[in-house]
Design a protein around this motif. Structure first.
Motif, PDB file in Angstrom:
ATOM      1  N   MET A   1      33.549  39.498  45.116  1.00 45.95           N
ATOM      2  CA  MET A   1      33.764  38.076  45.299  1.00 45.95           C
ATOM      3  C   MET A   1      34.691  37.528  44.226  1.00 45.95           C
ATOM      4  N   SER A   2      34.519  38.015  43.000  1.00 43.40           N
ATOM      5  CA  SER A   2      35.424  37.507  41.965  1.00 43.40           C
ATOM      6  C   SER A   2      36.816  38.102  42.142  1.00 43.40           C
ATOM      7  N   ALA A   3      36.882  39.355  42.631  1.00 44.31           N
ATOM      8  CA  ALA A   3      38.201  39.960  42.857  1.00 44.31           C
ATOM      9  C   ALA A   3      38.956  39.211  43.951  1.00 44.31           C
ATOM     10  N   ASN A   4      38.218  38.714  44.949  1.00 43.88           N
ATOM     11  CA  ASN A   4      38.868  38.023  46.067  1.00 43.88           C
ATOM     12  C   ASN A   4      39.667  36.802  45.631  1.00 43.88           C
ATOM     13  N   THR A   5      39.319  36.263  44.471  1.00 42.88           N
ATOM     14  CA  THR A   5      40.062  35.082  44.021  1.00 42.88           C
ATOM     15  C   THR A   5      41.204  35.481  43.100  1.00 42.88           C
ATOM     16  N   GLN A   6      41.300  36.778  42.787  1.00 48.96           N
ATOM     17  CA  GLN A   6      42.325  37.177  41.821  1.00 48.96           C
ATOM     18  C   GLN A   6      43.676  37.404  42.482  1.00 48.96           C
ATOM     19  N   GLY A   7      44.710  37.302  41.656  1.00 46.39           N
ATOM     20  CA  GLY A   7      46.081  37.356  42.144  1.00 46.39           C
ATOM     21  C   GLY A   7      46.399  38.569  42.985  1.00 46.39           C
TER      22      GLY A   7
END
Lengths: 293, 311
Positions: free
Chosen positions: A179-185
């Protein structure tokens, strides 16, 4: 630091260094032990002096060498005269095989469910989280006992069952990290370029969270060894004529006073192996990923 | 607060429902209990009669609904081994098992928490290293091995305690120690790291800097803050304790729930196993609820805000 006198600083420094050095020795010892176990597991049938099921009825309950035993059975024999060294080697292979298999199954299952939860959100996520809560709230040994007795017992089933242990840890970790990776560039970029979810999760996110998953695996591995040996000890795990470390402790218990050499080596190996993996796991965690604690 | 209690109750009901369903799916769908209970030579007619008697001839979903209704009415079925109700069979073992688990839990707490606090306060000292080394041994040695070592030492070599069975306080010593030491080790490690975490916080430095005596800093500032993570782990430990009981009771032939579970599993006594599963689930739910309420006691911030989906 500035107001610390030089003497104080070097004292703290030396102390810290000593602790680190001590820890390095312990980790090296642990890695050496695990390497030895791995070699034994791979070469078990070549190293074993006899077939692990071969009977030698004339030498039943023979003591190990150094305790009044004979060279022909270095580690002694059990109540049917089976060579304990051979049994020990095969047991190590069996226990490690089960633990590896179960850890892999747990990791694959948990990671997949974690990705599914992170990707679909909504009710899929809620169902998966409810299962995670359920799994975490019940003592797994009790669940496993119920399944084993009623489904019957084969080796494959046993491995699959132990694979269900600990999946919730991977699912939690994977879901949070995905979930946190999904917001990463990088993920946004790959998605913009048109990558499908499979490609996105397996080729891009998985490698980025792999270190955390590997650490989780090393932390779960000793638990699985303990679980397997516990179930086998109760006589509900690996079934004779197959043998595992827990199995040896289990039947060795009946000869506790007459032939303690049946259970002592296998108990020691279980303890040392779980200890080594824990040490290596802690060390890996400190090196690779400080977010897990 | 009402909302908090409502969500907890809903979760508890959901967990119980999952356990009930799990028990049904695993225990019924996985094989034919009639074949397992009866000897292979039993005639087909007898097997059929057995199926009818236990309602095993109905379609699965009918069995499921019937089973759910029965459980809701508190009817957990009969033990297939001796014909008494499963609830009776299990209930008479509960006090026997509590005689082991209650003192063991007390031992966990009384040994583990002070050891962890002490180790954290004396960080990197000889005592700290010693405590940590002992705790590592404590949780890498499986409980059944520890139990057998204790039997070898204190029942065989030094005949101080009986090696198994129940009946007197002396029978309790070795199993309680076996169960207590493993949990104490886990708790000591965890308490130590929770304390170290808290001791590194700015508010501890502030308190020391403004001249609060160290003893007050520890008891008034550090301990209450370290209590919350420790409390979480105590909740999880109850699960470990239950699992440990199964093994330890088997090692010491203690006639409690754990031995009953193993025997019932071996003889495929469906009703008793289900009953034990439900009992364990209920115990875990009660523990989690207690932990949640205690959180509020230790941390006033959690009293009102902790409404939805904690745990």
């Amino acid at each position: 630091m500035a107001e610390m006198s030089a003497g104080q600083m070097s004292f703290a420094h030396v102390k810290k260094k000593r602790v680190l050095r001590w820890r390095n020795v312990a980790v090296q010892g642990a890695i050496a032990w695990l390497a030895l176990m791995l070699v034994i597991a791979i070469l078990a049938d070549r190293l074993a002096p006899y077939d692990y099921a071969a009977l030698d009825l004339r030498h039943r309950l023979a003591a190990p060498i150094g305790f009044g035993g004979h060279v022909s059975h270095l580690f002694g024999t059990d109540e049917l005269g089976r060579d304990l060294l051979a049994r020990l080697l095969i047991s190590i292979r069996m226990s490690l095989f089960i633990a590896f298999g179960a850890t892999l199954i747990g990791a694959c299952l948990g990671t997949t469910l974690g990705f599914l939860a992170a990707h679909f959100r909504g009710w899929v996520e809620q169902v998966i989280l409810a299962c995670v809560d359920f799994q975490a709230s019940m003592p797994f040994l009790v669940l496993a006992l119920a399944v084993l007795a009623f489904v019957g017992n084969s080796l494959l089933l046993f491995v699959a069952l132990l694979g269900l242990h600990g999946w919730e840890r991977y699912a939690r970790v994977t879901r949070a990290l995905a979930m946190s990776a999904n917001t990463q560039g990088y993920v946004v970029a790959v998605r913009q370029l048109g990558a499908g979810p499979c490609r996105l999760y397996l080729r891009h996110i998985l490698p980025n969270i792999a270190s955390t998953l590997i650490v989780t695996m090393t932390l779960a591995f000793p638990d699985i060894i303990l679980l397997e040996s516990g179930l086998s000890f109760l006589g509900l795990g690996v079934q004779p004529p197959l043998t595992s470390l827990g199995n040896m402790v289990g039947y060795g218990r009946d000869y506790l006073t007459r032939a303690p050499w049946i259970l002592v080596p296998s108990s020691l190996i279980i303890s040392l192996t779980t200890l080594s993996i824990s040490l290596v796991g802690d060390w890996l965690r400190d090196r690779m990923d400080k977010t897990l604690s | 607060m009402t909302r908090f209690i409502m969500t907890r109750v809903a979760r508890a009901v959901l967990t119980i429902a999952m356990v009930v369903t799990f028990a049904f799916v695993v225990l019924r769908a996985s094989g034919d209990p009639a074949r397992a209970m009866l000897s292979p030579e039993t005639s087909a007619d007898a097997v059929e009669a057995f199926r009818k008697a236990w309602g095993l001839d109905a379609p699965l979903w009918v069995q499921y609904v019937k089973y759910l209704l029965a459980v809701v009415h508190g009817d957990l079925g009969q033990s297939m081994r001796d014909g008494r109700t499963a609830a009776t069979v299990v209930a008479e073992r509960i006090p026997v098992t509590l005689m082991l688990t209650a003192p063991a839990l007390a031992l966990n707490l009384l040994l583990g928490i002070p050891a962890g606090i002490y180790a954290a306060l004396k960080r990197d000292s000889f005592t700290d290293r010693l405590v940590m080394m002992v705790t590592v041994a404590g949780f890498t040695v499986p409980s059944f091995v520890l139990g057998l070592v204790l039997v070898l030492a204190f029942a065989v070599e030094l005949p101080w305690f009986p090696s198994g069975g129940a009946g007197s306080v002396r029978h309790m010593v070795l199993p309680v120690v076996t169960l207590g030491l493993g949990g104490a080790a886990v708790l000591a490690r965890f308490t130590r790291s929770a304390m170290l975490e808290v001791l590194g916080q700015a508010y501890i430095r502030t308190a020391s800097a403004k001249g609060v005596p160290w003893r007050r800093v520890v008891t008034g500032h550090a301990l209450p803050n370290a209590a919350i993570p420790v409390l979480t782990i105590v909740g999880l430990m109850v699960g470990n304790l239950i699992a440990g009981t199964v093994l330890v009771e088997s090692v010491f032939s203690w006639p409690g729930i754990g031995s009953l579970l193993v025997v019932s599993v071996v003889s495929r006594d469906l009703a008793v196993v289900q009953c034990i599963l439900l009992l364990v689930a209920a115990a875990m739910i009660a523990t989690n609820l207690a932990v949640d309420l205690l959180y509020g006691m230790f941390d006033p911030r959690l009293r009102d805000t902790r409404s939805a989906g904690g745990a």
